[in-house]
Design a protein around this motif. Structure first.
Motif, PDB file in Angstrom:
ATOM      1  N   UNK A  40      88.967 -28.021  -7.355  1.00 55.43           N
ATOM      2  CA  UNK A  40      88.096 -26.715  -7.192  1.00 55.43           C
ATOM      3  C   UNK A  40      87.951 -26.538  -5.429  1.00 55.43           C
ATOM      4  N   UNK A  41      88.923 -26.955  -4.822  1.00 57.88           N
ATOM      5  CA  UNK A  41      88.599 -26.608  -3.329  1.00 57.88           C
ATOM      6  C   UNK A  41      87.944 -27.541  -2.687  1.00 57.88           C
ATOM      7  N   UNK A  42      87.390 -28.431  -2.993  1.00 62.27           N
ATOM      8  CA  UNK A  42      86.536 -29.536  -2.092  1.00 62.27           C
ATOM      9  C   UNK A  42      87.402 -30.205  -1.407  1.00 62.27           C
ATOM     10  N   UNK A  43      86.964 -30.263  -0.017  1.00 57.82           N
ATOM     11  CA  UNK A  43      87.801 -31.145   0.980  1.00 57.82           C
ATOM     12  C   UNK A  43      87.814 -32.626   0.372  1.00 57.82           C
ATOM     13  N   UNK A  44      89.059 -33.482   0.692  1.00 57.04           N
ATOM     14  CA  UNK A  44      89.360 -34.534   0.166  1.00 57.04           C
ATOM     15  C   UNK A  44      88.099 -35.732   0.473  1.00 57.04           C
ATOM     16  N   UNK A  45      87.682 -35.555   1.799  1.00 57.04           N
ATOM     17  CA  UNK A  45      86.579 -36.336   2.294  1.00 57.04           C
ATOM     18  C   UNK A  45      85.232 -36.332   1.576  1.00 57.04           C
TER      19      UNK A  45
ATOM     20  N   UNK B  95      76.488 -22.114  -9.242  1.00 52.55           N
ATOM     21  CA  UNK B  95      76.857 -22.366  -7.909  1.00 52.55           C
ATOM     22  C   UNK B  95      78.581 -22.399  -7.608  1.00 52.55           C
ATOM     23  N   UNK B  96      78.973 -22.230  -6.413  1.00 54.11           N
ATOM     24  CA  UNK B  96      80.280 -21.952  -6.038  1.00 54.11           C
ATOM     25  C   UNK B  96      80.669 -22.796  -4.883  1.00 54.11           C
ATOM     26  N   UNK B  97      81.824 -23.190  -4.781  1.00 59.84           N
ATOM     27  CA  UNK B  97      82.367 -23.692  -3.721  1.00 59.84           C
ATOM     28  C   UNK B  97      82.885 -22.856  -2.750  1.00 59.84           C
ATOM     29  N   UNK B  98      82.881 -23.407  -1.418  1.00 62.73           N
ATOM     30  CA  UNK B  98      83.579 -22.318  -0.288  1.00 62.73           C
ATOM     31  C   UNK B  98      84.834 -21.657  -0.614  1.00 62.73           C
ATOM     32  N   UNK B  99      85.603 -22.487  -1.154  1.00 66.27           N
ATOM     33  CA  UNK B  99      87.159 -21.969  -1.593  1.00 66.27           C
ATOM     34  C   UNK B  99      87.163 -20.933  -2.674  1.00 66.27           C
ATOM     35  N   UNK B 100      86.093 -21.201  -3.675  1.00 67.36           N
ATOM     36  CA  UNK B 100      85.787 -20.147  -4.726  1.00 67.36           C
ATOM     37  C   UNK B 100      85.394 -18.806  -4.194  1.00 67.36           C
ATOM     38  N   UNK B 101      84.475 -18.747  -3.273  1.00 67.79           N
ATOM     39  CA  UNK B 101      84.202 -17.665  -2.742  1.00 67.79           C
ATOM     40  C   UNK B 101      85.041 -17.078  -1.816  1.00 67.79           C
ATOM     41  N   UNK B 102      85.866 -17.842  -0.947  1.00 72.62           N
ATOM     42  CA  UNK B 102      86.994 -17.070  -0.319  1.00 72.62           C
ATOM     43  C   UNK B 102      88.002 -16.328  -1.296  1.00 72.62           C
ATOM     44  N   UNK B 103      88.495 -17.170  -2.541  1.00 77.96           N
ATOM     45  CA  UNK B 103      89.305 -16.593  -3.305  1.00 77.96           C
ATOM     46  C   UNK B 103      88.811 -15.380  -4.000  1.00 77.96           C
ATOM     47  N   UNK B 104      87.407 -15.365  -4.254  1.00 81.80           N
ATOM     48  CA  UNK B 104      87.042 -14.201  -4.774  1.00 81.80           C
ATOM     49  C   UNK B 104      86.867 -13.086  -4.167  1.00 81.80           C
ATOM     50  N   UNK B 105      86.605 -13.044  -2.820  1.00 83.86           N
ATOM     51  CA  UNK B 105      86.434 -12.095  -1.739  1.00 83.86           C
ATOM     52  C   UNK B 105      87.970 -11.612  -1.411  1.00 83.86           C
ATOM     53  N   UNK B 106      88.886 -12.511  -1.328  1.00 86.28           N
ATOM     54  CA  UNK B 106      90.163 -12.155  -0.946  1.00 86.28           C
ATOM     55  C   UNK B 106      90.760 -11.093  -2.127  1.00 86.28           C
ATOM     56  N   UNK B 107      90.299 -11.138  -3.238  1.00 88.42           N
ATOM     57  CA  UNK B 107      90.664 -10.380  -4.435  1.00 88.42           C
ATOM     58  C   UNK B 107      90.050  -8.925  -4.094  1.00 88.42           C
ATOM     59  N   UNK B 108      88.972  -8.657  -3.281  1.00 90.34           N
ATOM     60  CA  UNK B 108      88.538  -7.469  -3.165  1.00 90.34           C
ATOM     61  C   UNK B 108      89.100  -6.746  -1.897  1.00 90.34           C
TER      62      UNK B 108
END
Length: 224
Positions: free
Chosen positions: A143-148, A79-92
């Protein structure tokens, strides 16, 4: 006059079987490649003519589809966080809009859910790695999870379970601490605070650890 391209050949990619190379206007090198779903959707077969506007739409949809497929493959491991997905795809080197659309689709399908991720992560790490809610909240933020969302996940952890885990960690750590009892208690308290346990749980854990050693000594004396 708008640019008109005529597809003169379509060849399947030898490594990526679901992608097809499009050759236009009798060129020897492929003009672009698309996923087979778009090949069918836009009927991109030999002899098909494409104008500039339609080509732009095809390439845009292919970019969105590629982002989604890459994200699915990335999710396959865990399972991944939204931030991890965005970072991964940005590298592509995908378009920002394509990345956003892919993430929105994954969220609609329930494949990416930061709230569920945070709660599961916090509960598992508290037990498997003997960590308190404060440290777990920090890890979620990293891990990029929002503070709230991170704060809510940490607040849902059971306080009794957290204290129990702190006690177990303290009892395990106690025999390895050197010095007089007061110094050992200070070191143990500092250790538990670094692990993210609240002060109340730390006090109970330190007390339980010291008491466990006394009980062990009493039991040893009775055996003799």
């Amino acid at each position: 006059m708008d640019l008109i391209l005529t597809i003169t050949s379509v060849e399947q990619d030898k490594k990526k079987k679901q992608r097809y190379h499009l050759f236009v206007n009798d060129a020897r090198d492929p003009f672009t490649s698309v996923h087979e779903d778009l090949l069918i959707k836009f009927r991109l077969f030999k002899g098909r003519e494409i104008d500039a506007d339609e080509l732009k739409q095809i390439l845009h949809e292919d970019s969105e589809h590629r982002a989604y497929v890459l994200a699915l493959a990335y999710l396959g491991a865990r399972q991944r966080t939204e931030k991890e997905i965005v970072r991964y795809l940005a590298k592509k080197e995908l378009e920002e809009g394509a990345v956003r659309k892919a993430l929105e689709r994954l969220k609609r399908e329930g494949l990416v859910n930061d709230s569920a991720y945070a709660e599961l992560y916090a509960a598992q790490r508290m037990r498997s790695q003997s960590k308190g809610r404060r440290l777990l909240q920090q890890e979620l933020l990293q891990r990029g999870i929002k503070r709230d969302t991170a704060k809510e996940a940490a607040s849902k952890l059971n306080e009794e379970s957290e204290t129990e885990i702190a006690v177990n960690a303290a009892i395990k750590k106690w025999p390895h601490l050197k010095g007089e009892e007061r110094e050992r208690k200070h070191k143990l308290a500092a250790f538990l605070l670094r692990r993210g346990f609240p002060s109340g749980a730390v006090r109970e854990a330190v007390k339980a650890a010291a008491q466990s050693e006394l009980e062990d000594e009493d039991g040893h004396m009775l055996d003799n």
